[in-house]
Design a protein around this motif. Structure first.
Motif, PDB file in Angstrom:
ATOM      1  N   ILE A 167      46.353  36.070  54.454  1.00 14.97           N
ATOM      2  CA  ILE A 167      45.156  37.386  54.193  1.00 14.97           C
ATOM      3  C   ILE A 167      46.084  38.105  52.710  1.00 14.97           C
ATOM      4  O   ILE A 167      47.119  37.224  52.315  1.00 14.97           O
ATOM      5  CB  ILE A 167      46.648  38.964  55.175  1.00 14.97           C
ATOM      6  CG1 ILE A 167      45.301  38.160  56.230  1.00 14.97           C
ATOM      7  CG2 ILE A 167      45.997  39.807  54.795  1.00 14.97           C
ATOM      8  CD1 ILE A 167      46.373  38.887  57.910  1.00 14.97           C
ATOM      9  N   LYS A 168      45.250  38.871  51.894  1.00 15.87           N
ATOM     10  CA  LYS A 168      45.480  39.533  50.916  1.00 15.87           C
ATOM     11  C   LYS A 168      45.768  40.466  51.585  1.00 15.87           C
ATOM     12  O   LYS A 168      44.901  41.449  51.392  1.00 15.87           O
ATOM     13  CB  LYS A 168      44.649  38.820  49.776  1.00 15.87           C
ATOM     14  CG  LYS A 168      44.548  37.675  49.208  1.00 15.87           C
ATOM     15  CD  LYS A 168      43.476  37.531  48.477  1.00 15.87           C
ATOM     16  CE  LYS A 168      44.383  37.594  46.893  1.00 15.87           C
ATOM     17  NZ  LYS A 168      45.355  37.305  46.430  1.00 15.87           N
ATOM     18  N   PRO A 169      47.103  41.360  51.560  1.00 15.95           N
ATOM     19  CA  PRO A 169      47.584  42.459  51.876  1.00 15.95           C
ATOM     20  C   PRO A 169      47.244  43.481  50.509  1.00 15.95           C
ATOM     21  O   PRO A 169      46.836  44.846  51.434  1.00 15.95           O
ATOM     22  CB  PRO A 169      48.976  43.039  52.324  1.00 15.95           C
ATOM     23  CG  PRO A 169      49.812  41.675  51.463  1.00 15.95           C
ATOM     24  CD  PRO A 169      48.368  40.673  51.511  1.00 15.95           C
ATOM     25  N   GLN A 237      35.737  39.924  53.158  1.00 14.69           N
ATOM     26  CA  GLN A 237      35.372  40.196  51.730  1.00 14.69           C
ATOM     27  C   GLN A 237      35.973  38.570  51.256  1.00 14.69           C
ATOM     28  O   GLN A 237      36.135  37.096  51.803  1.00 14.69           O
ATOM     29  CB  GLN A 237      36.240  40.960  51.359  1.00 14.69           C
ATOM     30  CG  GLN A 237      34.802  41.748  51.034  1.00 14.69           C
ATOM     31  CD  GLN A 237      34.798  43.354  50.413  1.00 14.69           C
ATOM     32  OE1 GLN A 237      35.828  44.108  49.422  1.00 14.69           O
ATOM     33  NE2 GLN A 237      33.809  44.605  50.505  1.00 14.69           N
ATOM     34  N   ASN A 238      37.207  38.820  50.106  1.00 13.04           N
ATOM     35  CA  ASN A 238      38.203  38.056  49.718  1.00 13.04           C
ATOM     36  C   ASN A 238      39.639  38.257  50.115  1.00 13.04           C
ATOM     37  O   ASN A 238      40.072  37.389  49.189  1.00 13.04           O
ATOM     38  CB  ASN A 238      37.860  37.889  48.248  1.00 13.04           C
ATOM     39  CG  ASN A 238      38.674  39.233  47.602  1.00 13.04           C
ATOM     40  OD1 ASN A 238      38.966  40.395  48.560  1.00 13.04           O
ATOM     41  ND2 ASN A 238      39.795  38.952  46.369  1.00 13.04           N
ATOM     42  N   SER A 239      39.257  39.597  50.809  1.00 16.47           N
ATOM     43  CA  SER A 239      41.418  39.447  51.384  1.00 16.47           C
ATOM     44  C   SER A 239      41.634  38.771  52.957  1.00 16.47           C
ATOM     45  O   SER A 239      42.604  38.872  53.308  1.00 16.47           O
ATOM     46  CB  SER A 239      40.538  40.378  52.144  1.00 16.47           C
ATOM     47  OG  SER A 239      41.007  41.455  51.260  1.00 16.47           O
ATOM     48  N   LEU A 240      40.487  37.624  53.618  1.00 17.64           N
ATOM     49  CA  LEU A 240      40.636  37.129  54.637  1.00 17.64           C
ATOM     50  C   LEU A 240      40.847  35.450  55.085  1.00 17.64           C
ATOM     51  O   LEU A 240      38.863  35.510  54.671  1.00 17.64           O
ATOM     52  CB  LEU A 240      40.788  37.750  56.233  1.00 17.64           C
ATOM     53  CG  LEU A 240      40.911  37.722  57.315  1.00 17.64           C
ATOM     54  CD1 LEU A 240      42.535  36.966  57.613  1.00 17.64           C
ATOM     55  CD2 LEU A 240      40.174  37.260  58.490  1.00 17.64           C
ATOM     56  N   THR A 372      51.851  42.754  44.865  1.00 12.91           N
ATOM     57  CA  THR A 372      51.345  43.421  45.345  1.00 12.91           C
ATOM     58  C   THR A 372      49.794  42.314  45.440  1.00 12.91           C
ATOM     59  O   THR A 372      48.802  42.470  46.106  1.00 12.91           O
ATOM     60  CB  THR A 372      50.678  44.483  43.968  1.00 12.91           C
ATOM     61  OG1 THR A 372      51.321  45.364  44.155  1.00 12.91           O
ATOM     62  CG2 THR A 372      49.260  45.696  44.647  1.00 12.91           C
ATOM     63  N   ASP A 373      49.395  41.517  44.322  1.00 16.89           N
ATOM     64  CA  ASP A 373      48.366  40.262  44.274  1.00 16.89           C
ATOM     65  C   ASP A 373      48.771  39.152  45.224  1.00 16.89           C
ATOM     66  O   ASP A 373      47.775  38.136  45.038  1.00 16.89           O
ATOM     67  CB  ASP A 373      48.161  40.380  42.966  1.00 16.89           C
ATOM     68  CG  ASP A 373      47.596  41.346  42.431  1.00 16.89           C
ATOM     69  OD1 ASP A 373      47.266  42.306  42.938  1.00 16.89           O
ATOM     70  OD2 ASP A 373      47.711  41.670  41.146  1.00 16.89           O
ATOM     71  N   CYS A 374      49.646  39.326  45.834  1.00 17.40           N
ATOM     72  CA  CYS A 374      50.643  37.760  46.884  1.00 17.40           C
ATOM     73  C   CYS A 374      49.517  37.870  47.801  1.00 17.40           C
ATOM     74  O   CYS A 374      48.708  38.755  48.534  1.00 17.40           O
ATOM     75  CB  CYS A 374      51.926  37.978  46.745  1.00 17.40           C
ATOM     76  SG  CYS A 374      52.134  38.853  48.634  1.00 17.40           S
ATOM     77  N   SER A 375      49.540  36.800  48.819  1.00 11.57           N
ATOM     78  CA  SER A 375      48.710  36.738  49.737  1.00 11.57           C
ATOM     79  C   SER A 375      50.556  36.033  50.662  1.00 11.57           C
ATOM     80  O   SER A 375      51.233  35.629  50.540  1.00 11.57           O
ATOM     81  CB  SER A 375      48.155  34.937  49.740  1.00 11.57           C
ATOM     82  OG  SER A 375      46.970  35.348  48.903  1.00 11.57           O
ATOM     83  N   ILE A 412      52.711  33.801  49.300  1.00  9.45           N
ATOM     84  CA  ILE A 412      52.224  32.595  48.751  1.00  9.45           C
ATOM     85  C   ILE A 412      51.463  33.293  47.323  1.00  9.45           C
ATOM     86  O   ILE A 412      51.547  34.350  46.706  1.00  9.45           O
ATOM     87  CB  ILE A 412      51.494  31.413  49.236  1.00  9.45           C
ATOM     88  CG1 ILE A 412      50.156  31.903  49.446  1.00  9.45           C
ATOM     89  CG2 ILE A 412      52.064  30.963  50.156  1.00  9.45           C
ATOM     90  CD1 ILE A 412      49.370  31.004  49.626  1.00  9.45           C
ATOM     91  N   ASP A 413      51.753  33.015  46.162  1.00 10.99           N
ATOM     92  CA  ASP A 413      50.446  33.034  45.450  1.00 10.99           C
ATOM     93  C   ASP A 413      51.648  33.845  44.249  1.00 10.99           C
ATOM     94  O   ASP A 413      51.108  35.322  44.194  1.00 10.99           O
ATOM     95  CB  ASP A 413      49.028  33.757  45.485  1.00 10.99           C
ATOM     96  CG  ASP A 413      48.674  32.678  45.753  1.00 10.99           C
ATOM     97  OD1 ASP A 413      48.628  31.349  45.500  1.00 10.99           O
ATOM     98  OD2 ASP A 413      47.468  32.431  46.334  1.00 10.99           O
ATOM     99  N   LEU A 414      52.801  33.743  44.101  1.00  6.76           N
ATOM    100  CA  LEU A 414      54.265  34.289  43.797  1.00  6.76           C
ATOM    101  C   LEU A 414      53.914  34.463  42.111  1.00  6.76           C
ATOM    102  O   LEU A 414      55.209  34.562  41.514  1.00  6.76           O
ATOM    103  CB  LEU A 414      55.195  34.403  44.534  1.00  6.76           C
ATOM    104  CG  LEU A 414      55.243  34.667  45.875  1.00  6.76           C
ATOM    105  CD1 LEU A 414      56.352  34.817  46.652  1.00  6.76           C
ATOM    106  CD2 LEU A 414      55.456  36.601  46.058  1.00  6.76           C
ATOM    107  N   ASP A 415      52.801  34.231  41.433  1.00 11.08           N
ATOM    108  CA  ASP A 415      52.590  33.826  40.856  1.00 11.08           C
ATOM    109  C   ASP A 415      53.822  35.243  38.911  1.00 11.08           C
ATOM    110  O   ASP A 415      53.781  36.515  39.466  1.00 11.08           O
ATOM    111  CB  ASP A 415      51.763  33.252  38.846  1.00 11.08           C
ATOM    112  CG  ASP A 415      51.066  32.366  40.202  1.00 11.08           C
ATOM    113  OD1 ASP A 415      51.680  31.587  40.659  1.00 11.08           O
ATOM    114  OD2 ASP A 415      49.860  32.741  40.483  1.00 11.08           O
ATOM    115  N   MET A 416      54.436  34.647  38.760  1.00 13.40           N
ATOM    116  CA  MET A 416      55.001  35.552  36.873  1.00 13.40           C
ATOM    117  C   MET A 416      54.046  35.823  36.375  1.00 13.40           C
ATOM    118  O   MET A 416      52.635  35.665  35.765  1.00 13.40           O
ATOM    119  CB  MET A 416      55.864  34.793  36.384  1.00 13.40           C
ATOM    120  CG  MET A 416      56.477  35.542  35.232  1.00 13.40           C
ATOM    121  SD  MET A 416      57.613  35.166  33.985  1.00 13.40           S
ATOM    122  CE  MET A 416      56.927  33.522  33.652  1.00 13.40           C
TER     123      MET A 416
END
Length: 451
Positions: A167-169, A237-240, A372-375, A412-416
């Motif tokens: 999920i992209k919350p 959409q692109n959230s799940l 905010t942008d992580c999954s 995941i997806d915790l990019d700087m």
């Protein structure tokens, strides 16, 4: 792990798993014990040009070194991939909790390996993705991570299926910052996700507005969490997306499903037939899936941790952008736009605070942006009732099917986030808010007059 450099001959053991805007994820299909149960994340590059390619790598900018100055390893690092790994390890992992974050291991890769991977995965990707971006073959490192879509070391333990939901919350709170301009006060009552939907619809990025509201998912109320998961299922959409034993069975980011049709639901129901013990096939398994995810989000408390990190941003982009222009020593474009505003004095006070305070404002904003942008990935497997349970995983009892499930949660997806992105964040925020306000104005104008 002893140092291993992936070469051209190793490329055949990696296959396409998924991708986002910046990264491409490969699953290991070979037999080496070193890589069983692992995935590899590598950077992408737009086909319009080489934005980041540099095999020698680049470290942080002078201003970024001020922001992350308390992390010596990060500041001294001269390679972008290693710097991003160190950011997750030293910044996001302590904030979000060690049990929820796997920083991975940087893995040296040869250019020829990445070129072979690029050739192999092109046919496995959506054509529109392949046309937009490809594997960045100028990178000298990839990131080796645990495959979160399985529980055991590269195998499905005792033939038990593993179901994983990603999920992209998005942002789970409304800003109360005093730096939000009066004309933008709508941001204090409507979620950014909801406003952004209007812009996406106008730009034909989506065909209909999502029913999902992040404020429900982060509410701490089981009923509202259920409402959020149900909305994500109805309008993914692109959230799940959902994986069964590592294979995608529902959804798909960036070009995913706008609405779940009866045909898609029937296919998903069929995929779940060996996972849930239900007697009825008519939509019951999908509802059971929604119930399981709801119960787990509520019980785990992981999103509470994520929300706390998101809330580090106390100034909103409308306040933080002023600190940015001072730090990079540029004339403040935001102030130039606000010259006639009543808030100009307030923003003037922002420019007069000490530099270390500006640095902290920007640091908190960038960390919040990452959160905010992580999954979030939640994996489940059924376990026998009454058997001993793993201390490293959570457990959920589903009353509707009389089943017990073991689960694990990871972010995941915790990019700087690069500091230079601040201007783009500000422009995007203005565009999203302006479009939403125009929609409200039009809607109000379309209403019939009462006499």
């Amino acid at each position: 792990m002893e140092e291993i450099v992936l070469e051209t001959k190793d490329a055949v053991d990696w296959s396409y798993r998924s991708e986002g805007v910046v990264n491409l994820v490969l699953a290991y299909t070979g037999s080496s014990p070193t890589f069983l149960g692992k995935v590899m994340r590598t950077k992408k590059m737009r086909n319009t040009g080489n934005e980041n390619g540099d095999r020698s790598g680049n470290g942080l900018t002078t201003q970024e070194k001020l922001i992350w100055g308390d992390i010596k390893d990060l500041v001294s690092c001269q390679n972008k991939e290693i710097a991003e790994y160190l950011f997750v390890k030293h910044v996001m992992k302590p904030l979000l909790g060690h049990k929820y974050v796997n920083a991975g291991i940087p893995l040296p890769v040869e250019k020829e390996f990445l070129e072979s991977v690029k050739t192999i995965v092109t046919s496995q990707r959506h054509s529109w993705r392949a046309n937009a971006a490809s594997v960045d073959t100028n990178r000298s490192f990839a990131l080796l991570l645990d495959d979160l879509t399985i529980f055991s070391h590269g195998q499905i333990e005792d033939h038990k299926p593993c179901l994983t939901v990603e999920i992209k919350p998005k942002c789970g709170f409304l800003s109360s910052s005093s730096f939000i301009a009066g004309e933008n006060v709508i941001k204090k009552s409507i979620s950014r996700f909801e406003m952004y939907q209007v812009l996406k619809l106008r730009e034909n990025q989506i065909s209909q507005i999502s029913e999902y509201n992040p404020l429900d998912l982060f509410s701490g109320s089981k009923d509202r969490i259920h409402k959020a998961i149900k909305a994500l299922y109805s309008t993914p959409q692109n959230s799940l997306q959902v994986f069964l034993n590592g294979s995608l069975v529902f959804g798909g980011f960036r070009g995913g499903i706008c609405k779940t049709t009866p045909k898609l639901e029937l296919a998903f129901e069929h995929k779940l037939k060996d996972f849930f013990k239900t007697e009825d096939d008519s939509g019951v398994r999908a509802n059971t899936f929604i119930e399981l995810v709801t119960e787990t989000v509520y019980a785990s408390g992981a999103l509470d941790q994520l929300l706390d990190v998101q809330k580090l941003d106390k100034y909103n982009i409308e306040g933080a952008i002023h600190a940015y222009y001072d730090l990079v020593d540029k004339p403040c474009k935001a102030c130039q736009e606000l010259e006639s505003s009543k808030l100009s004095n307030q923003f003037g006070s922002m420019h007069s605070i000490p530099q270390d305070e500006k640095v902290n404002i920007l640091k908190d904003f960038l960390i919040s942006s990452t959160a905010t942008d992580c999954s979030v990935m939640i994996s489940f497997r059924p376990i026998e009732t009454g058997l001993s349970k793993s201390s490293s995983h959570g457990n959920i009892h589903l009353e509707s099917t009389k089943q017990e499930f073991e689960y694990k949660v990871h972010f995941i997806d915790l990019d700087m986030r690069p500091l230079k992105r601040m201007e783009a964040y500000h422009e995007s925020d203005k565009k999203i808010t302006k479009t939403y306000l125009e929609m409200l104005k039009k809607k109000k104008g379309d209403q019939p007059r009462r006499f």
